[in-house]
Design an enzyme around this catalytic site. Structure first.
Site, PDB file in Angstrom:
ATOM      1  N   ASP A 148       0.876  -1.164   0.000  1.00  0.00           N
ATOM      2  CA  ASP A 148       0.000   0.000   0.000  1.00  0.00           C
ATOM      3  C   ASP A 148       0.919   1.221   0.000  1.00  0.00           C
ATOM      4  O   ASP A 148       2.135   1.083   0.063  1.00  0.00           O
ATOM      5  CB  ASP A 148      -0.955  -0.013   1.202  1.00  0.00           C
ATOM      6  CG  ASP A 148      -0.206  -0.051   2.510  1.00  0.00           C
ATOM      7  OD1 ASP A 148       1.001   0.267   2.507  1.00  0.00           O
ATOM      8  OD2 ASP A 148      -0.799  -0.389   3.532  1.00  0.00           O
ATOM      9  N   SER A 149       0.351   2.411  -0.079  1.00  0.00           N
ATOM     10  CA  SER A 149       1.211   3.599  -0.161  1.00  0.00           C
ATOM     11  C   SER A 149       1.610   4.104   1.216  1.00  0.00           C
ATOM     12  O   SER A 149       2.462   4.960   1.337  1.00  0.00           O
ATOM     13  CB  SER A 149       0.464   4.707  -0.886  1.00  0.00           C
ATOM     14  OG  SER A 149      -0.650   5.087  -0.106  1.00  0.00           O
ATOM     15  N   GLY A 150       0.963   3.587   2.245  1.00  0.00           N
ATOM     16  CA  GLY A 150       1.178   4.094   3.599  1.00  0.00           C
ATOM     17  C   GLY A 150       0.162   5.166   3.955  1.00  0.00           C
ATOM     18  O   GLY A 150       0.013   5.537   5.112  1.00  0.00           O
ATOM     19  N   PHE A 180      -3.276   5.380   3.845  1.00  0.00           N
ATOM     20  CA  PHE A 180      -4.449   5.056   4.664  1.00  0.00           C
ATOM     21  C   PHE A 180      -4.085   5.029   6.144  1.00  0.00           C
ATOM     22  O   PHE A 180      -4.729   5.658   6.969  1.00  0.00           O
ATOM     23  CB  PHE A 180      -5.044   3.704   4.243  1.00  0.00           C
ATOM     24  CG  PHE A 180      -6.252   3.307   5.041  1.00  0.00           C
ATOM     25  CD1 PHE A 180      -7.495   3.825   4.731  1.00  0.00           C
ATOM     26  CD2 PHE A 180      -6.147   2.436   6.121  1.00  0.00           C
ATOM     27  CE1 PHE A 180      -8.618   3.484   5.477  1.00  0.00           C
ATOM     28  CE2 PHE A 180      -7.255   2.086   6.874  1.00  0.00           C
ATOM     29  CZ  PHE A 180      -8.495   2.619   6.545  1.00  0.00           C
ATOM     30  N   ASP A 212      -2.400   8.639  -1.496  1.00  0.00           N
ATOM     31  CA  ASP A 212      -3.693   9.313  -1.638  1.00  0.00           C
ATOM     32  C   ASP A 212      -4.019  10.058  -0.355  1.00  0.00           C
ATOM     33  O   ASP A 212      -3.455   9.768   0.693  1.00  0.00           O
ATOM     34  CB  ASP A 212      -4.799   8.305  -1.942  1.00  0.00           C
ATOM     35  CG  ASP A 212      -4.903   7.240  -0.861  1.00  0.00           C
ATOM     36  OD1 ASP A 212      -3.846   6.695  -0.487  1.00  0.00           O
ATOM     37  OD2 ASP A 212      -6.006   6.956  -0.382  1.00  0.00           O
ATOM     38  N   GLN A 234     -10.561   8.242  -4.536  1.00  0.00           N
ATOM     39  CA  GLN A 234     -11.220   8.786  -3.336  1.00  0.00           C
ATOM     40  C   GLN A 234     -12.544   9.426  -3.751  1.00  0.00           C
ATOM     41  O   GLN A 234     -12.945   9.322  -4.904  1.00  0.00           O
ATOM     42  CB  GLN A 234     -10.293   9.798  -2.651  1.00  0.00           C
ATOM     43  CG  GLN A 234      -9.108   9.160  -1.938  1.00  0.00           C
ATOM     44  CD  GLN A 234      -9.505   8.299  -0.740  1.00  0.00           C
ATOM     45  OE1 GLN A 234     -10.650   8.307  -0.283  1.00  0.00           O
ATOM     46  NE2 GLN A 234      -8.552   7.528  -0.227  1.00  0.00           N
ATOM     47  N   GLY A 240     -10.334   4.715   0.835  1.00  0.00           N
ATOM     48  CA  GLY A 240     -11.217   5.229   1.881  1.00  0.00           C
ATOM     49  C   GLY A 240     -11.976   4.096   2.532  1.00  0.00           C
ATOM     50  O   GLY A 240     -11.447   2.996   2.656  1.00  0.00           O
ATOM     51  N   ASP A 269      -8.579  -7.714   0.017  1.00  0.00           N
ATOM     52  CA  ASP A 269      -7.738  -8.023   1.175  1.00  0.00           C
ATOM     53  C   ASP A 269      -8.514  -7.609   2.413  1.00  0.00           C
ATOM     54  O   ASP A 269      -9.354  -6.716   2.347  1.00  0.00           O
ATOM     55  CB  ASP A 269      -6.423  -7.218   1.138  1.00  0.00           C
ATOM     56  CG  ASP A 269      -6.615  -5.805   1.654  1.00  0.00           C
ATOM     57  OD1 ASP A 269      -7.272  -5.017   0.954  1.00  0.00           O
ATOM     58  OD2 ASP A 269      -6.150  -5.493   2.769  1.00  0.00           O
ATOM     59  N   CYS A 324     -13.421 -29.004   4.033  1.00  0.00           N
ATOM     60  CA  CYS A 324     -12.136 -28.334   3.848  1.00  0.00           C
ATOM     61  C   CYS A 324     -10.987 -29.336   3.931  1.00  0.00           C
ATOM     62  O   CYS A 324     -11.006 -30.250   4.748  1.00  0.00           O
ATOM     63  CB  CYS A 324     -11.983 -27.257   4.917  1.00  0.00           C
ATOM     64  SG  CYS A 324     -10.427 -26.365   4.828  1.00  0.00           S
ATOM     65  N   CYS A 356      -7.752 -28.463   4.473  1.00  0.00           N
ATOM     66  CA  CYS A 356      -6.552 -27.827   5.019  1.00  0.00           C
ATOM     67  C   CYS A 356      -5.952 -28.682   6.141  1.00  0.00           C
ATOM     68  O   CYS A 356      -6.584 -29.622   6.624  1.00  0.00           O
ATOM     69  CB  CYS A 356      -6.862 -26.410   5.508  1.00  0.00           C
ATOM     70  SG  CYS A 356      -7.578 -26.341   7.153  1.00  0.00           S
ATOM     71  N   CYS A 364      -8.250 -29.022   9.214  1.00  0.00           N
ATOM     72  CA  CYS A 364      -9.477 -29.812   9.102  1.00  0.00           C
ATOM     73  C   CYS A 364      -9.209 -31.293   8.841  1.00  0.00           C
ATOM     74  O   CYS A 364      -9.992 -32.151   9.230  1.00  0.00           O
ATOM     75  CB  CYS A 364     -10.370 -29.220   8.016  1.00  0.00           C
ATOM     76  SG  CYS A 364     -10.930 -27.565   8.457  1.00  0.00           S
ATOM     77  N   HIS A 409      -6.758 -22.440   8.353  1.00  0.00           N
ATOM     78  CA  HIS A 409      -8.115 -22.766   7.917  1.00  0.00           C
ATOM     79  C   HIS A 409      -8.825 -21.567   7.296  1.00  0.00           C
ATOM     80  O   HIS A 409      -9.373 -21.668   6.186  1.00  0.00           O
ATOM     81  CB  HIS A 409      -8.975 -23.332   9.055  1.00  0.00           C
ATOM     82  CG  HIS A 409     -10.396 -23.409   8.621  1.00  0.00           C
ATOM     83  ND1 HIS A 409     -10.838 -24.349   7.711  1.00  0.00           N
ATOM     84  CD2 HIS A 409     -11.448 -22.571   8.835  1.00  0.00           C
ATOM     85  CE1 HIS A 409     -12.108 -24.107   7.409  1.00  0.00           C
ATOM     86  NE2 HIS A 409     -12.502 -23.039   8.079  1.00  0.00           N
TER      87      HIS A 409
HETATM   88 ZN    ZN Z   1      -9.866 -26.118   7.023  1.00  0.00          ZN
END
Ligand code: ZN
Length: 341
Positions: free
Chosen positions: A72-74, A76, A130, A179, A206, A256, A294, A296, A299, A325
């Protein structure tokens, strides 16, 4: 590295805020199906600092990560900390000056220095600085934020091209931030102006959630309607699984959120049947896996009861398994979106 897939496919990027996804090794992170991650420019600026990161081979060298890295640009973080008065600092025409509470040093973040820091971190996709402000801006404040964001975006692009030779020389992509607060017409105008400058992507900046916790769909649509389809369309900070699906429907393709890993550490685990609160007492004798659909590591090998027991005793292994998980769950959502492309 082929970064064009960032314009074509859906991605969920975990936040490796300080160059690590908490409780996971890089190998474990990869095994969740993660192909791209996002790191935090501000936190890395404060520690260990961009010069040290560069000497250690960039963030990829440090982490042993061969996937995609977004920074990120820093903006926020700095601006939200300054505006909320948690940090002492000032936002001005040239960027922001602030004092880090960690060691008391003073920093200046400008459009140019933000690009320099991101270059030293060794990110693949950079974000322009921004002017991010608080929620509930007046029309005038939102206009000022857009005006400054556009100026800074142009300065970032000029610096990236003049100083580093741009994408042609570095192979890196530069994305910008839209923005305009809660004013769809300002969002649309900001997006159009950024397209005129020309970037590899347009990120929704934002706040993506309104005061009632709802996704700001109208503002998001206003942005999507004014940017080309074959670009990076990053809905920053989105979000809950249902919000990711909604944002994807609107037209965004990158997501994200800190929620997925933070919730894991607090014992809130995602499944297709709804959320499992692993710390609740009814889990103490539940021999089922967290999510029977799942595959993973958590699980396949362990029961809810075992994770519950470890969580209750602050065992770090429980935090590792929960994070594995939740990330696997998010990546499977993204896989489903990609399979319908
Ligand atoms: Zn899982």
């Amino acid at each position: 590295m082929n970064l064009d897939i960032l314009k074509e496919k859906y991605f969920f990027m975990p936040d490796a805020t300080r160059g690590a996804v908490r409780y996971l090794t890089t190998k474990q992170l990869k095994e969740t199906g993660t192909e791209a991650l996002v790191t935090n420019t501000l936190h890395l600026l404060i520690h260990p600092g961009p010069d040290i990161i560069q000497k250690l081979g960039g963030i990829k060298g440090m982490m042993g990560w061969d996937g995609i890295v977004f920074t990120d640009s820093g903006g926020f973080q700095v601006f939200s900390l300054i505006h909320s008065k948690k940090w002492k600092g000032k936002v001005h025409e040239n960027g922001a000056t602030f004092k880090s509470p960690r060691e008391g040093n003073t920093y200046e973040l400008t459009p140019e220095s933000s690009i320099d820091i991101q270059m030293k971190i060794g990110s693949d996709v950079l974000v322009t600085l921004d002017d991010c402000r608080d929620t509930n801006l007046s029309r005038k404040e939102a206009e000022q934020s857009v005006e400054r964001t556009l100026k800074w975006a142009q300065r970032c692009k000029t610096h990236f091209e003049k100083e580093y030779g741009g994408t042609a020389k570095t192979g890196k992509l530069l994305t910008s931030v839209v923005q305009g607060a809660n004013f769809p017409e300002l969002r649309a105008m900001c997006a159009k102006e950024l397209v005129n400058i020309g970037f590899d992507g347009y990120n929704f900046g934002g706040y993506v959630i309104d005061s009632e916790g709802k996704l700001v769909e109208e503002e998001m649509s206003a942005v999507i309607e004014n940017i080309p389809k074959d670009t990076i369309r990053y809905a920053m900070g989105v979000g809950k699984p249902e919000d990711i699906l909604k944002a994807a429907e609107i037209g965004f393709n990158l997501f994200d959120t800190v929620l997925v890993t933070r919730n894991a550490r607090h014992g809130t685990l995602y499944t297709a049947e709804g959320v499992v609160h692993i710390k609740n007492s009814e889990m103490a004798l539940d021999i089922r896996p967290v999510d029977s659909n799942c595959n993973c590591e958590c699980c396949i090998n362990y029961s809810r009861a075992y994770i519950h027991h470890m969580m209750k005793n602050d065992e770090a292994t429980a935090l590792t398994l929960s994070t594995i998980h939740n990330l696997t769950y998010y990546q499977s959502l993204i896989k489903d979106l990609n399979s319908n492309l």
